[in-house]
Design a protein around this motif. Structure first.
Motif, mmCIF file in Angstrom:
data_model
loop_
_atom_site.group_PDB
_atom_site.id
_atom_site.type_symbol
_atom_site.label_atom_id
_atom_site.label_comp_id
_atom_site.label_asym_id
_atom_site.label_seq_id
_atom_site.Cartn_x
_atom_site.Cartn_y
_atom_site.Cartn_z
ATOM 1 N N HIS A 1 0.805 -1.211 0.000
ATOM 2 C CA HIS A 1 0.000 0.000 0.000
ATOM 3 C C HIS A 1 0.846 1.272 0.000
ATOM 4 C CE1 HIS A 1 -3.549 -2.420 0.523
ATOM 5 N NE2 HIS A 1 -2.972 -3.030 1.541
ATOM 6 N N ALA A 2 2.094 1.162 -0.392
ATOM 7 C CA ALA A 2 3.006 2.306 -0.352
ATOM 8 C C ALA A 2 2.511 3.439 -1.249
ATOM 9 C CB ALA A 2 4.418 1.878 -0.756
ATOM 10 N N ARG A 3 2.018 3.110 -2.417
ATOM 11 C CA ARG A 3 1.538 4.142 -3.343
ATOM 12 C C ARG A 3 0.372 4.913 -2.722
ATOM 13 N NH1 ARG A 3 3.095 7.364 -7.292
ATOM 14 N NH2 ARG A 3 1.480 7.729 -8.815
ATOM 15 N N SER A 4 -0.546 4.194 -2.105
ATOM 16 C CA SER A 4 -1.687 4.855 -1.460
ATOM 17 C C SER A 4 -1.222 5.736 -0.307
ATOM 18 C CB SER A 4 -2.684 3.820 -0.941
ATOM 19 O OG SER A 4 -3.195 3.063 -2.004
ATOM 20 N N LEU A 5 -0.286 5.226 0.498
ATOM 21 C CA LEU A 5 0.245 6.018 1.607
ATOM 22 C C LEU A 5 0.949 7.270 1.108
ATOM 23 C CD1 LEU A 5 1.653 3.150 3.850
ATOM 24 C CD2 LEU A 5 -0.380 4.529 4.280
ATOM 25 N N TYR A 6 1.698 7.135 0.015
ATOM 26 C CA TYR A 6 2.389 8.276 -0.580
ATOM 27 C C TYR A 6 1.373 9.314 -1.046
ATOM 28 C CZ TYR A 6 5.076 11.068 -3.859
ATOM 29 O OH TYR A 6 5.660 12.121 -4.530
ATOM 30 N N ASN A 7 0.316 8.866 -1.708
ATOM 31 C CA ASN A 7 -0.720 9.784 -2.199
ATOM 32 C C ASN A 7 -1.398 10.515 -1.043
ATOM 33 O OD1 ASN A 7 -0.225 9.172 -4.865
ATOM 34 N ND2 ASN A 7 -1.799 7.594 -4.968
ATOM 35 N N ILE A 8 -1.659 9.830 0.046
ATOM 36 C CA ILE A 8 -2.273 10.465 1.213
ATOM 37 C C ILE A 8 -1.350 11.527 1.787
ATOM 38 C CG2 ILE A 8 -2.994 10.064 3.602
ATOM 39 C CD1 ILE A 8 -4.066 7.306 2.633
ATOM 40 N N VAL A 9 -0.083 11.205 1.935
ATOM 41 C CA VAL A 9 0.889 12.163 2.465
ATOM 42 C C VAL A 9 0.981 13.386 1.559
ATOM 43 C CG1 VAL A 9 3.344 12.534 2.937
ATOM 44 C CG2 VAL A 9 2.207 10.469 3.770
ATOM 45 N N MET A 10 1.026 13.177 0.248
ATOM 46 C CA MET A 10 1.130 14.297 -0.691
ATOM 47 C C MET A 10 -0.135 15.158 -0.660
ATOM 48 S SD MET A 10 4.146 14.111 -1.616
ATOM 49 C CE MET A 10 4.183 15.454 -2.790
ATOM 50 N N LYS A 11 -1.285 14.528 -0.501
ATOM 51 C CA LYS A 11 -2.547 15.270 -0.414
ATOM 52 C C LYS A 11 -2.566 16.151 0.825
ATOM 53 C CE LYS A 11 -7.542 14.574 -0.503
ATOM 54 N NZ LYS A 11 -8.618 13.571 -0.535
ATOM 55 N N ILE A 12 -2.130 15.606 1.962
ATOM 56 C CA ILE A 12 -2.068 16.381 3.207
ATOM 57 C C ILE A 12 -1.083 17.535 3.054
ATOM 58 C CG2 ILE A 12 -1.360 16.302 5.626
ATOM 59 C CD1 ILE A 12 -2.503 13.416 5.689
ATOM 60 N N LYS A 13 0.055 17.264 2.430
ATOM 61 C CA LYS A 13 1.066 18.298 2.223
ATOM 62 C C LYS A 13 0.501 19.425 1.365
ATOM 63 C CE LYS A 13 5.757 18.981 0.568
ATOM 64 N NZ LYS A 13 6.928 18.365 -0.056
ATOM 65 N N LYS A 14 -0.207 19.067 0.301
ATOM 66 C CA LYS A 14 -0.792 20.067 -0.593
ATOM 67 C C LYS A 14 -1.858 20.884 0.130
ATOM 68 C CE LYS A 14 -2.449 20.688 -5.232
ATOM 69 N NZ LYS A 14 -2.566 20.091 -6.544
ATOM 70 N N GLN A 15 -2.667 20.223 0.969
ATOM 71 C CA GLN A 15 -3.690 20.942 1.732
ATOM 72 C C GLN A 15 -3.051 21.946 2.683
ATOM 73 O OE1 GLN A 15 -5.939 17.801 3.575
ATOM 74 N NE2 GLN A 15 -7.314 17.557 1.812
ATOM 75 N N ARG A 16 -1.953 21.554 3.316
ATOM 76 C CA ARG A 16 -1.254 22.472 4.223
ATOM 77 C C ARG A 16 -0.675 23.657 3.457
ATOM 78 N NH1 ARG A 16 1.934 18.621 8.540
ATOM 79 N NH2 ARG A 16 0.059 17.926 9.625
ATOM 80 N N GLU A 17 -0.129 23.388 2.281
ATOM 81 C CA GLU A 17 0.436 24.483 1.466
ATOM 82 C C GLU A 17 -0.659 25.454 1.056
ATOM 83 O OE1 GLU A 17 2.431 22.604 -1.785
ATOM 84 O OE2 GLU A 17 4.124 21.980 -0.556
ATOM 85 N N ASN A 18 -1.836 24.921 0.687
ATOM 86 C CA ASN A 18 -2.950 25.771 0.284
ATOM 87 C C ASN A 18 -3.481 26.605 1.452
ATOM 88 O OD1 ASN A 18 -2.827 24.915 -2.359
ATOM 89 N ND2 ASN A 18 -4.375 23.320 -2.075
ATOM 90 N N MET A 19 -3.379 26.079 2.656
ATOM 91 C CA MET A 19 -3.848 26.816 3.834
ATOM 92 C C MET A 19 -2.997 28.046 4.084
ATOM 93 S SD MET A 19 -4.842 23.752 6.502
ATOM 94 C CE MET A 19 -4.475 24.797 7.886
ATOM 95 N N TYR A 20 -1.712 27.968 3.781
ATOM 96 C CA TYR A 20 -0.791 29.073 4.063
ATOM 97 C C TYR A 20 -0.583 30.010 2.888
ATOM 98 C CZ TYR A 20 0.134 26.390 8.245
ATOM 99 O OH TYR A 20 -0.007 25.696 9.434
ATOM 100 N N ASN A 21 -1.214 29.725 1.754
ATOM 101 C CA ASN A 21 -1.086 30.601 0.578
ATOM 102 C C ASN A 21 -2.296 31.450 0.377
ATOM 103 O OD1 ASN A 21 1.476 29.729 -0.049
ATOM 104 N ND2 ASN A 21 0.731 28.066 -1.325
#
Length: 130
Positions: A110-130
């Motif tokens: 499930h590494a690909r799914s875990l990677y996608n979840i982490v990247m989604k969270i990272k993108k959401q955090r970036e959008n919160m601060y922009n």
């Protein structure tokens, strides 16, 4: 198949967490047929032990070792089912190693799914601060 593996892993982890070490005496050592082909045999030993004042006799097997009738060994039992025993001998690391391998397999699966979840969270955090 993964459900079966998961159930076995869960039981192995429960056993490692709940098992009680008990002294036992080897009363019989034999080769037991364990399959359909002519070479499917395993070494089995019968042990006698006492748990909470009750005497038990059970069979167990392990990697081939120098088992001798009359030898005292330590086995692990489930307190709620004292006839459920394991003998690890010199290979006490096997259950935890197998549990780790199965866990690692599922993480890799499930590494690909875990990677996608982490990247989604990272993108959401970036959008919160922009």
């Amino acid at each position: 198949i993964s459900i079966l593996i998961w159930e076995n892993l869960a039981y192995a982890l429960e056993f490692c967490k709940s098992a009680v070490k008990v002294p036992a005496i080897i009363t019989k050592v034999e080769r037991e047929y364990d399959g359909n082909s002519s070479d499917d045999y395993r070494d089995v030993m019968t042990v006698n032990y006492t748990y909470e004042g009750e005497n038990y006799s059970a069979k167990t097997w392990n990697l081939p070792t120098a088992w001798e009738t009359g030898k005292e060994i330590e086995i692990y039992i489930m307190p709620h089912n004292p006839i459920d025993i394991r003998y690890y001998g010199a290979a006490q690391w096997i259950p935890l190693t197998l549990a780790f391998i199965v866990l690692l397999f599922f993480v890799c699966l499930h590494a690909r799914s875990l990677y996608n979840i982490v990247m989604k969270i990272k993108k959401q955090r970036e959008n919160m601060y922009n």
